[in-house]
Design a protein around this motif. Structure first.
Motif, PDB file in Angstrom:
ATOM      1  N   VAL A  38      -1.965   3.265   6.176  1.00 56.05           N
ATOM      2  CA  VAL A  38      -1.047   2.804   5.377  1.00 56.05           C
ATOM      3  C   VAL A  38       0.508   3.015   6.235  1.00 56.05           C
ATOM      4  N   MET A  39       0.528   3.925   6.872  1.00 60.03           N
ATOM      5  CA  MET A  39       1.937   4.235   7.927  1.00 60.03           C
ATOM      6  C   MET A  39       2.036   3.269   9.046  1.00 60.03           C
ATOM      7  N   SER A  40       0.737   2.821   9.683  1.00 59.13           N
ATOM      8  CA  SER A  40       1.085   1.815  10.598  1.00 59.13           C
ATOM      9  C   SER A  40       1.330   0.553   9.854  1.00 59.13           C
ATOM     10  N   GLU A  71       0.719  -1.054   0.110  1.00 53.09           N
ATOM     11  CA  GLU A  71       0.069   0.149   0.088  1.00 53.09           C
ATOM     12  C   GLU A  71       0.739   1.211   0.050  1.00 53.09           C
ATOM     13  N   TYR A  72       1.900   1.288   0.811  1.00 56.04           N
ATOM     14  CA  TYR A  72       2.957   2.407   0.753  1.00 56.04           C
ATOM     15  C   TYR A  72       3.327   2.702  -0.589  1.00 56.04           C
ATOM     16  N   TYR A  83       0.310   6.055  15.114  1.00 57.99           N
ATOM     17  CA  TYR A  83      -0.569   6.029  14.092  1.00 57.99           C
ATOM     18  C   TYR A  83      -1.902   5.301  14.239  1.00 57.99           C
ATOM     19  N   ARG A  84      -1.722   4.530  14.960  1.00 60.61           N
ATOM     20  CA  ARG A  84      -2.867   3.588  15.363  1.00 60.61           C
ATOM     21  C   ARG A  84      -4.000   4.125  15.838  1.00 60.61           C
ATOM     22  N   PRO A  85      -5.202   4.117  15.702  1.00 57.75           N
ATOM     23  CA  PRO A  85      -6.323   4.646  16.227  1.00 57.75           C
ATOM     24  C   PRO A  85      -6.603   4.462  17.741  1.00 57.75           C
ATOM     25  N   VAL A 137       3.533  11.325   6.270  1.00 58.67           N
ATOM     26  CA  VAL A 137       2.418  10.417   5.923  1.00 58.67           C
ATOM     27  C   VAL A 137       2.344  10.263   4.449  1.00 58.67           C
ATOM     28  N   VAL A 138       2.493   8.942   4.213  1.00 55.39           N
ATOM     29  CA  VAL A 138       2.226   8.529   2.799  1.00 55.39           C
ATOM     30  C   VAL A 138       0.879   7.788   2.887  1.00 55.39           C
TER      31      VAL A 138
END
Length: 276
Positions: free
Chosen positions: A178-180, A120-121, A274-276, A172-173
């Motif tokens: 995606v970053m996590s 995804e990145y 990055y995680r919610p 942040v890409v």
């Protein structure tokens, strides 16, 4: 205007699979027979022939097909051309050398190096850098980037020493998800005995802040090459003086970077953000 043939509607992987199927049938072999002979399952052969195996069939399978079919290096060559076609022409020479290197020293300043990117990145990177590209072209580039991981699946993989500037982890890409996923993959990759990760923190400041991304390849015959890249292409440097200067820069980077353990701790901290 001539109507396009069925072949023109196929992507490179589908054409490769069609060719495998045609030769297999001409040799009166079943998918199971071909799979057994090449060291793969019947399902693997089925996916190859349908062009749905991602990121793409392995070099081992292509070599196996040539051996079973008696086609010399036909399928191995076809697969290699697929690889080259998904990369810019100026990047293919570097990739060929990367596969042969015994050590890879890489410094990434703003984006995670290609060989360590997640699907995804990489997809986001290619979409942004190729805004006018068709979806299939972008997917081809993504598959090609993921195939770079195969260098670490060799019997004697190279040692990868990767220094990532903290900007690579904080830029942040795509989005937080995606970053996590990307940071999780870095932590997973760092578990390999063939991969060492260090993070260059913002606090290091000068003298490292001005350095551009670069890669040094070492080979078993004692050769070393420097690879640098700009927006318009990449360049290999084999001058001993140029390579030695790059190695001095890399030593400076290593000295100012966090230790591997401290680097992983920082990645874990950022992952929580990055995680919610």
């Amino acid at each position: 205007m001539d109507e396009p043939t069925d072949s023109e509607h196929l992507n490179p992987l589908q054409r490769f699979g069609r060719d495998v199927k045609q030769v297999r049938l001409a040799r009166k072999l079943t998918q199971k027979h071909l799979g057994t002979s090449t060291g793969y399952s019947e399902g693997y052969v089925s996916k190859v022939e349908s062009g749905t195996l991602l990121p793409r069939p392995s070099q081992k399978f292509a070599k196996g097909c040539d051996k079973v079919f008696g086609t010399g290096e036909l399928f191995e060559g076809l697969l290699r051309r697929i690889d080259d076609g998904d990369h810019p022409s100026w990047f293919s020479p570097y990739l060929n050398l990367e596969r042969k290197a015994s050590r890879i020293l890489d410094y990434s300043a703003t984006l995670v190096m290609g060989a360590l990117q997640t699907e995804e990145y990489a997809r986001v990177v290619f979409r942004v850098s190729n805004p006018g590209a068709a979806a299939e072209a972008v997917e081809g580039k993504v598959r090609a980037r993921l195939r770079r991981r195969e260098v670490f699946e060799q019997d004697r993989p190279p040692l990868l020493w990767a220094i990532l500037h903290e900007a690579c982890l904080r830029t942040v890409v795509g989005n937080a998800e995606v970053m996590s996923q990307q940071l999780e993959y870095l932590l997973e990759a760092a578990e390999s005995p063939h991969i060492v990760l260090q993070v260059m923190p913002f606090s290091a400041g000068a003298p490292t802040a001005h350095m551009k991304p670069f890669t040094v390849l070492h080979f078993t015959d004692s050769r070393s090459l420097l690879y640098t890249e700009t927006r318009v292409g990449g360049r290999m440097h084999d001058s001993a003086q140029t390579v030695d200067t790059a190695l001095d820069d890399y030593d400076l980077l290593r000295a100012h970077a966090l230790s591997p353990d401290e680097s992983l701790a920082l990645i874990k901290t950022l992952l929580k953000e990055y995680r919610p």
